[in-house]
Design a protein around this motif. Structure first.
Motif, PDB file in Angstrom:
ATOM      1  N   THR A  19       6.141  -4.946   0.926  1.00 33.04           N
ATOM      2  CA  THR A  19       7.556  -5.165   0.586  1.00 33.04           C
ATOM      3  C   THR A  19       8.189  -3.857   0.088  1.00 33.04           C
ATOM      4  O   THR A  19       9.393  -3.654   0.257  1.00 33.04           O
ATOM      5  CB  THR A  19       7.715  -6.262  -0.489  1.00 33.04           C
ATOM      6  N   ASN A  20       7.402  -2.986  -0.520  1.00 39.87           N
ATOM      7  CA  ASN A  20       7.966  -1.703  -0.954  1.00 39.87           C
ATOM      8  C   ASN A  20       8.484  -0.906   0.234  1.00 39.87           C
ATOM      9  O   ASN A  20       9.528  -0.266   0.159  1.00 39.87           O
ATOM     10  CB  ASN A  20       6.920  -0.883  -1.716  1.00 39.87           C
ATOM     11  N   GLN A  42       1.164  -9.844   2.273  1.00 43.81           N
ATOM     12  CA  GLN A  42       1.296  -8.425   2.605  1.00 43.81           C
ATOM     13  C   GLN A  42       0.004  -7.975   3.287  1.00 43.81           C
ATOM     14  O   GLN A  42      -1.082  -8.191   2.739  1.00 43.81           O
ATOM     15  CB  GLN A  42       1.513  -7.592   1.350  1.00 43.81           C
ATOM     16  N   GLY A  45      -0.402  -4.312   1.297  1.00 47.46           N
ATOM     17  CA  GLY A  45       0.161  -4.223  -0.059  1.00 47.46           C
ATOM     18  C   GLY A  45      -0.476  -3.057  -0.791  1.00 47.46           C
ATOM     19  O   GLY A  45      -1.679  -2.833  -0.679  1.00 47.46           O
ATOM     20  N   ARG A  46       0.352  -2.340  -1.524  1.00 51.07           N
ATOM     21  CA  ARG A  46      -0.141  -1.145  -2.219  1.00 51.07           C
ATOM     22  C   ARG A  46      -0.175  -1.367  -3.721  1.00 51.07           C
ATOM     23  O   ARG A  46       0.732  -1.960  -4.295  1.00 51.07           O
ATOM     24  CB  ARG A  46       0.819   0.035  -1.995  1.00 51.07           C
ATOM     25  N   GLY A  47      -1.218  -0.836  -4.346  1.00 48.62           N
ATOM     26  CA  GLY A  47      -1.266  -0.777  -5.798  1.00 48.62           C
ATOM     27  C   GLY A  47      -1.088   0.675  -6.223  1.00 48.62           C
ATOM     28  O   GLY A  47      -0.855   1.554  -5.395  1.00 48.62           O
ATOM     29  N   ARG A  48      -1.221   0.909  -7.514  1.00 47.66           N
ATOM     30  CA  ARG A  48      -1.122   2.268  -8.019  1.00 47.66           C
ATOM     31  C   ARG A  48      -2.356   3.054  -7.619  1.00 47.66           C
ATOM     32  O   ARG A  48      -3.378   2.514  -7.281  1.00 47.66           O
ATOM     33  CB  ARG A  48      -1.012   2.260  -9.550  1.00 47.66           C
ATOM     34  N   GLN A  62       5.248 -11.667  -4.803  1.00 44.01           N
ATOM     35  CA  GLN A  62       5.090 -10.285  -4.376  1.00 44.01           C
ATOM     36  C   GLN A  62       6.451  -9.824  -3.898  1.00 44.01           C
ATOM     37  O   GLN A  62       6.969 -10.346  -2.902  1.00 44.01           O
ATOM     38  CB  GLN A  62       4.114 -10.162  -3.214  1.00 44.01           C
ATOM     39  N   GLY A  63       7.040  -8.889  -4.614  1.00 43.17           N
ATOM     40  CA  GLY A  63       8.386  -8.498  -4.229  1.00 43.17           C
ATOM     41  C   GLY A  63       8.730  -7.092  -4.651  1.00 43.17           C
ATOM     42  O   GLY A  63       8.076  -6.499  -5.520  1.00 43.17           O
ATOM     43  N   SER A  64       9.783  -6.565  -4.012  1.00 34.58           N
ATOM     44  CA  SER A  64      10.258  -5.221  -4.313  1.00 34.58           C
ATOM     45  C   SER A  64      11.764  -5.251  -4.475  1.00 34.58           C
ATOM     46  O   SER A  64      12.465  -5.918  -3.716  1.00 34.58           O
ATOM     47  CB  SER A  64       9.891  -4.256  -3.188  1.00 34.58           C
ATOM     48  N   LYS A 113      -5.859  -8.669 -16.143  1.00 38.32           N
ATOM     49  CA  LYS A 113      -4.590  -8.319 -15.483  1.00 38.32           C
ATOM     50  C   LYS A 113      -4.060  -9.491 -14.659  1.00 38.32           C
ATOM     51  O   LYS A 113      -4.759 -10.023 -13.804  1.00 38.32           O
ATOM     52  CB  LYS A 113      -4.844  -7.106 -14.586  1.00 38.32           C
ATOM     53  N   LEU A 118       4.439  -1.384  -9.295  1.00 36.40           N
ATOM     54  CA  LEU A 118       4.367  -0.109  -8.579  1.00 36.40           C
ATOM     55  C   LEU A 118       5.789   0.415  -8.423  1.00 36.40           C
ATOM     56  O   LEU A 118       6.582  -0.130  -7.666  1.00 36.40           O
ATOM     57  CB  LEU A 118       3.739  -0.329  -7.194  1.00 36.40           C
ATOM     58  N   GLY A 134       8.217  -2.431  -7.284  1.00 39.54           N
ATOM     59  CA  GLY A 134       7.369  -3.470  -6.675  1.00 39.54           C
ATOM     60  C   GLY A 134       6.610  -4.219  -7.752  1.00 39.54           C
ATOM     61  O   GLY A 134       6.033  -3.611  -8.657  1.00 39.54           O
ATOM     62  N   ILE A 135       6.648  -5.542  -7.654  1.00 36.96           N
ATOM     63  CA  ILE A 135       5.955  -6.364  -8.652  1.00 36.96           C
ATOM     64  C   ILE A 135       5.053  -7.370  -7.947  1.00 36.96           C
ATOM     65  O   ILE A 135       5.484  -8.054  -7.010  1.00 36.96           O
ATOM     66  CB  ILE A 135       6.976  -7.129  -9.534  1.00 36.96           C
ATOM     67  N   GLY A 136       3.826  -7.441  -8.377  1.00 41.30           N
ATOM     68  CA  GLY A 136       2.901  -8.447  -7.855  1.00 41.30           C
ATOM     69  C   GLY A 136       2.395  -9.281  -9.018  1.00 41.30           C
ATOM     70  O   GLY A 136       1.822  -8.739  -9.972  1.00 41.30           O
TER      71      GLY A 136
END
Ligand code: BTN
Length: 251
Positions: A19-20, A42, A45-48, A62-64, A113, A118, A134-136
């Motif tokens: 989504t980012n 996703q 989907g990407r994390g940090r 899961q959204g941006s 967690k 992100l 971006g928030i998951g």
């Protein structure tokens, strides 16, 4: 009265890569801030720190969000702070759960967690052009099915013991993001709230950064989002990294 910015428009997808990435395409096409891209799944989907963010389809949030804040580049970290606070507030309001934040932006329930953030910034020249937030948030699945993650991660369903309706959670999240973003826009400070939510200041941590590992006492955070770590009697300012709380008495 200020009209709603966050989620003034929401685009929902079944499956996307990230989504980012889609929010970035909208940003480059000149879309005004506040638009949200949500996905049930996703594929990339990407994390940090280059990690992947993969959750089972249709279970989570899961959204941006595209933001165009009027902020000096050095303060872009405040977006990350406000996002963590907004997630924590939404969980408190909707579910009565007391979340803590782990620097820089993990949302934790009972030491595990439940959500990650992100924040990706894009510059125009030297200045901040736009931010993709971006928030998951892990909602309706169980870490019992992911034993390798279970020591570190959790879901809301695991925490409350049943499945949840995601729609009110989503609305609460956007409402709190809106409120914090308005405070940012009016120059109001929420650093003390962020400090309180961190619940790790004064404790011994191990920080894994792109440049190596450092242990010390997490002393403070600053307005630009950096962690101030006391290491061998000097204060080291960390801008990125992962921290692990070490099980020792607070100092
Ligand atoms: C982290 O804790 O490492 C950050 C995770 C951020 C995941 C979200 S899910 C929606 C958005 N799209 C992505 O590809 N990543 C973020």
């Amino acid at each position: 009265m200020r009209s709603t910015v966050i989620a003034r428009k929401i685009i929902r997808y079944a499956v996307v890569e990230s989504t980012n990435d889609l929010a970035r395409v909208l940003a480059e096409a000149g879309e005004p801030e506040g638009i949200v891209v949500l996905a049930e799944e996703q594929r990339a989907g990407r994390g940090r720190m280059g990690r992947r963010w993969v959750v089972p389809r249709g279970t989570s949030i899961q959204g941006s969000i595209l933001l165009r804040p009027n902020l000096p580049l050095a303060q872009a970290g405040r977006i990350t702070q406000l996002a963590g606070l907004a997630v924590a507030e939404a969980l408190r309001e909707e579910l009565g759960l007391g979340a803590a934040l782990k620097w820089p932006n993990d949302v934790m329930l009972n030491g595990k967690k439940v959500a990650g953030i992100l924040t990706e910034t894009t510059l125009r020249g030297e200045a901040l052009d736009y931010v993709i937030l971006g928030i998951g948030l892990n909602v309706n699945y169980s870490m019992r099915d992911y034993p390798e993650l279970a020591p570190f991660a959790t879901t809301l369903a695991d925490q409350v013991g049943h499945l949840l309706d995601r729609a009110p959670l989503e609305r609460a999240l956007f409402r709190h993001l809106e409120a914090y973003y308005a405070r940012l826009g009016s120059g109001e400070d929420f650093l003390d709230e962020y400090r309180r939510a961190l619940q790790m200041l004064g404790t011994r941590v191990r920080a894994a950064m792109p440049g190596g590992i450092l242990e010390g006492i997490a002393r403070d955070v600053d307005a630009e989002g950096a962690l101030l770590l006391e290491h061998e009697n000097t204060i080291v300012r960390l801008l990125a990294g992962d921290v692990t709380l070490l099980k020792e008495d607070s100092l």
